[in-house]
Scaffold this motif. Structure first.
Motif, PDB file in Angstrom:
ATOM      1  N   GLY A  55       0.704  -1.162   0.612  1.00 53.77           N
ATOM      2  CA  GLY A  55       0.032  -0.132   0.023  1.00 53.77           C
ATOM      3  C   GLY A  55       1.086   1.642   0.198  1.00 53.77           C
ATOM      4  N   GLY A  56       2.164   1.360   0.081  1.00 50.50           N
ATOM      5  CA  GLY A  56       2.838   2.454  -0.021  1.00 50.50           C
ATOM      6  C   GLY A  56       3.638   2.509  -1.407  1.00 50.50           C
ATOM      7  N   SER A  57       4.175   3.883  -1.305  1.00 52.20           N
ATOM      8  CA  SER A  57       4.876   4.291  -2.683  1.00 52.20           C
ATOM      9  C   SER A  57       6.418   3.926  -2.888  1.00 52.20           C
ATOM     10  CB  SER A  57       5.710   5.420  -2.238  1.00 52.20           C
ATOM     11  OG  SER A  57       4.097   6.354  -2.775  1.00 52.20           O
ATOM     12  N   PRO A  58       7.379   2.719  -3.395  1.00 46.42           N
ATOM     13  CA  PRO A  58       8.483   2.760  -3.412  1.00 46.42           C
ATOM     14  C   PRO A  58       9.431   3.793  -3.391  1.00 46.42           C
ATOM     15  CG  PRO A  58       7.793   2.969  -5.789  1.00 46.42           C
ATOM     16  CD  PRO A  58       6.316   3.626  -5.138  1.00 46.42           C
ATOM     17  N   ASN A  59      10.611   3.077  -2.758  1.00 48.09           N
ATOM     18  CA  ASN A  59      12.197   4.098  -2.909  1.00 48.09           C
ATOM     19  C   ASN A  59      12.651   3.120  -3.354  1.00 48.09           C
ATOM     20  OD1 ASN A  59      10.927   5.904  -0.300  1.00 48.09           O
ATOM     21  ND2 ASN A  59      10.226   4.023   0.925  1.00 48.09           N
ATOM     22  N   TYR A  60      13.492   4.253  -3.736  1.00 46.76           N
ATOM     23  CA  TYR A  60      14.704   3.765  -4.052  1.00 46.76           C
ATOM     24  C   TYR A  60      16.610   4.220  -3.775  1.00 46.76           C
ATOM     25  CZ  TYR A  60      11.398   2.458  -7.918  1.00 46.76           C
ATOM     26  OH  TYR A  60      10.014   2.445  -8.131  1.00 46.76           O
ATOM     27  N   ALA A  61      17.531   3.326  -3.582  1.00 48.70           N
ATOM     28  CA  ALA A  61      18.309   4.229  -3.921  1.00 48.70           C
ATOM     29  C   ALA A  61      18.869   4.437  -5.287  1.00 48.70           C
ATOM     30  CB  ALA A  61      19.158   2.549  -4.163  1.00 48.70           C
ATOM     31  N   ASP A  62      19.927   5.973  -4.325  1.00 46.36           N
ATOM     32  CA  ASP A  62      19.971   7.144  -5.262  1.00 46.36           C
ATOM     33  C   ASP A  62      20.877   7.439  -6.715  1.00 46.36           C
ATOM     34  OD1 ASP A  62      21.240  10.096  -2.837  1.00 46.36           O
ATOM     35  OD2 ASP A  62      18.597   9.217  -3.390  1.00 46.36           O
ATOM     36  N   SER A  63      21.351   5.854  -6.525  1.00 49.18           N
ATOM     37  CA  SER A  63      22.126   5.352  -8.306  1.00 49.18           C
ATOM     38  C   SER A  63      21.305   4.700  -8.654  1.00 49.18           C
ATOM     39  CB  SER A  63      23.390   4.818  -7.582  1.00 49.18           C
ATOM     40  OG  SER A  63      22.337   3.759  -6.647  1.00 49.18           O
ATOM     41  N   VAL A  64      20.064   4.816  -8.423  1.00 48.75           N
ATOM     42  CA  VAL A  64      18.862   3.651  -9.281  1.00 48.75           C
ATOM     43  C   VAL A  64      17.723   4.406  -9.962  1.00 48.75           C
ATOM     44  CG1 VAL A  64      20.024   1.819  -8.911  1.00 48.75           C
ATOM     45  CG2 VAL A  64      18.083   2.746  -7.705  1.00 48.75           C
ATOM     46  N   LYS A  65      17.429   5.234  -9.107  1.00 51.28           N
ATOM     47  CA  LYS A  65      16.742   6.246  -9.095  1.00 51.28           C
ATOM     48  C   LYS A  65      16.314   7.086 -10.708  1.00 51.28           C
ATOM     49  CE  LYS A  65      15.502   8.580  -4.465  1.00 51.28           C
ATOM     50  NZ  LYS A  65      15.592   9.735  -3.799  1.00 51.28           N
ATOM     51  N   GLY A  66      15.278   6.609 -10.950  1.00 54.23           N
ATOM     52  CA  GLY A  66      14.850   6.696 -12.901  1.00 54.23           C
ATOM     53  C   GLY A  66      15.332   5.990 -13.610  1.00 54.23           C
ATOM     54  N   ARG A  67      15.838   5.153 -13.475  1.00 53.30           N
ATOM     55  CA  ARG A  67      15.915   4.022 -14.423  1.00 53.30           C
ATOM     56  C   ARG A  67      15.638   2.526 -13.812  1.00 53.30           C
ATOM     57  NH1 ARG A  67      21.502   2.175 -14.313  1.00 53.30           N
ATOM     58  NH2 ARG A  67      21.874   2.386 -12.312  1.00 53.30           N
ATOM     59  N   PHE A  68      15.719   2.352 -12.568  1.00 56.41           N
ATOM     60  CA  PHE A  68      15.227   1.488 -12.077  1.00 56.41           C
ATOM     61  C   PHE A  68      13.378   1.045 -11.335  1.00 56.41           C
ATOM     62  CE2 PHE A  68      19.014  -1.171 -10.504  1.00 56.41           C
ATOM     63  CZ  PHE A  68      19.802  -1.248 -12.138  1.00 56.41           C
ATOM     64  N   THR A  69      12.818   0.198 -11.652  1.00 58.99           N
ATOM     65  CA  THR A  69      11.186   0.821 -11.096  1.00 58.99           C
ATOM     66  C   THR A  69      10.367  -1.041 -10.181  1.00 58.99           C
ATOM     67  OG1 THR A  69      10.878   1.679 -12.769  1.00 58.99           O
ATOM     68  CG2 THR A  69       8.848   0.255 -11.907  1.00 58.99           C
ATOM     69  N   ILE A  70      10.872  -1.295  -9.286  1.00 62.11           N
ATOM     70  CA  ILE A  70      10.186  -2.444  -8.506  1.00 62.11           C
ATOM     71  C   ILE A  70       8.880  -2.121  -8.630  1.00 62.11           C
ATOM     72  CG2 ILE A  70      10.221  -0.440  -6.191  1.00 62.11           C
ATOM     73  CD1 ILE A  70      10.566  -3.253  -4.988  1.00 62.11           C
ATOM     74  N   SER A  71       7.851  -3.883  -8.602  1.00 61.97           N
ATOM     75  CA  SER A  71       6.769  -3.189  -7.962  1.00 61.97           C
ATOM     76  C   SER A  71       5.907  -5.106  -7.684  1.00 61.97           C
ATOM     77  CB  SER A  71       6.266  -2.965 -10.333  1.00 61.97           C
ATOM     78  OG  SER A  71       6.466  -4.561 -11.054  1.00 61.97           O
ATOM     79  N   ARG A  72       5.189  -4.817  -7.639  1.00 58.78           N
ATOM     80  CA  ARG A  72       4.453  -6.590  -6.867  1.00 58.78           C
ATOM     81  C   ARG A  72       3.072  -6.301  -6.905  1.00 58.78           C
ATOM     82  NH1 ARG A  72       5.129  -5.190  -0.390  1.00 58.78           N
ATOM     83  NH2 ARG A  72       3.092  -6.969   0.007  1.00 58.78           N
ATOM     84  N   ASP A  73       2.553  -7.687  -7.014  1.00 56.30           N
ATOM     85  CA  ASP A  73       1.303  -8.479  -7.006  1.00 56.30           C
ATOM     86  C   ASP A  73       1.245  -9.038  -5.704  1.00 56.30           C
ATOM     87  OD1 ASP A  73      -0.681 -10.574  -7.325  1.00 56.30           O
ATOM     88  OD2 ASP A  73      -0.281 -10.262  -9.476  1.00 56.30           O
ATOM     89  N   LEU A  81      11.901  -5.984 -10.734  1.00 50.67           N
ATOM     90  CA  LEU A  81      12.551  -5.251 -10.314  1.00 50.67           C
ATOM     91  C   LEU A  81      13.201  -5.196 -11.995  1.00 50.67           C
ATOM     92  CD1 LEU A  81      14.009  -3.258  -8.552  1.00 50.67           C
ATOM     93  CD2 LEU A  81      16.415  -4.713  -8.975  1.00 50.67           C
ATOM     94  N   GLN A  82      12.250  -3.605 -12.528  1.00 51.95           N
ATOM     95  CA  GLN A  82      12.772  -3.710 -14.098  1.00 51.95           C
ATOM     96  C   GLN A  82      14.128  -2.869 -14.136  1.00 51.95           C
ATOM     97  OE1 GLN A  82      11.418  -4.323 -17.301  1.00 51.95           O
ATOM     98  NE2 GLN A  82      12.848  -3.622 -17.429  1.00 51.95           N
ATOM     99  N   MET A  83      14.715  -2.894 -14.537  1.00 49.14           N
ATOM    100  CA  MET A  83      15.893  -2.237 -14.277  1.00 49.14           C
ATOM    101  C   MET A  83      16.717  -1.456 -16.091  1.00 49.14           C
ATOM    102  SD  MET A  83      18.361  -4.548 -12.727  1.00 49.14           S
ATOM    103  CE  MET A  83      18.592  -5.912 -13.207  1.00 49.14           C
ATOM    104  N   ASN A  84      16.647  -0.787 -16.173  1.00 49.46           N
ATOM    105  CA  ASN A  84      16.428   0.402 -17.760  1.00 49.46           C
ATOM    106  C   ASN A  84      17.959   0.814 -17.957  1.00 49.46           C
ATOM    107  OD1 ASN A  84      14.528  -0.598 -18.185  1.00 49.46           O
ATOM    108  ND2 ASN A  84      12.888   0.436 -17.909  1.00 49.46           N
TER     109      ASN A  84
END
Length: 122
Positions: A55-73, A81-84
């Motif tokens: 129910g919360g928002s994802p948090n990211y390490a600064d080094s991956v912000k804007g490139r990685f996306t975490i999602s859950r079912d 973890l989608q890594m671009n």
């Protein structure tokens, strides 16, 4: 007993993408609180890459912000973890981590996957 199984690692060129997945096998979870992805590069400490609470928002390490996306079912209790735009510095073993209960009233415990290697070539 619950085991976490990761998949999706591999070798990719810089600028490429990979998608990691983590699923529970065995008896499964009664409830899951937070789901995380960590990574550990050779000679370095394990670091938190991305986290997402139920129910919360994802948090990211600064080094991956804007490139990685975490999602859950929340039905299947899986986490991806989608890594671009991958960089050589992203090379590491990636671990799935889940904090949850395996039965009603049980303790909330940490569960870890076995890790999956991600190698980014320059």
């Amino acid at each position: 007993q619950v085991q976490l199984v990761e998949s999706g690692g591999g070798l990719v060129q810089a600028g490429g993408s990979l998608r990691l997945s983590c699923a529970a096998s065995g008896s499964g979870f009664f409830s899951v609180n937070v789901m995380n992805w960590y990574r550990q590069a050779p000679g370095k400490q394990r670091e938190l890459v991305a986290a997402i609470r139920r129910g919360g928002s994802p948090n990211y390490a600064d080094s991956v912000k804007g490139r990685f996306t975490i999602s859950r079912d929340n039905v299947k209790n899986t986490v991806d973890l989608q890594m671009n735009t991958l960089k050589p510095a992203d090379t590491a073993v990636y671990y799935c981590n889940v904090v949850g209960r395996t039965w009603s009233g049980g303790p909330e415990l940490d569960y870890w996957g076995q890790g999956t290697q991600v190698t980014v070539s320059s």
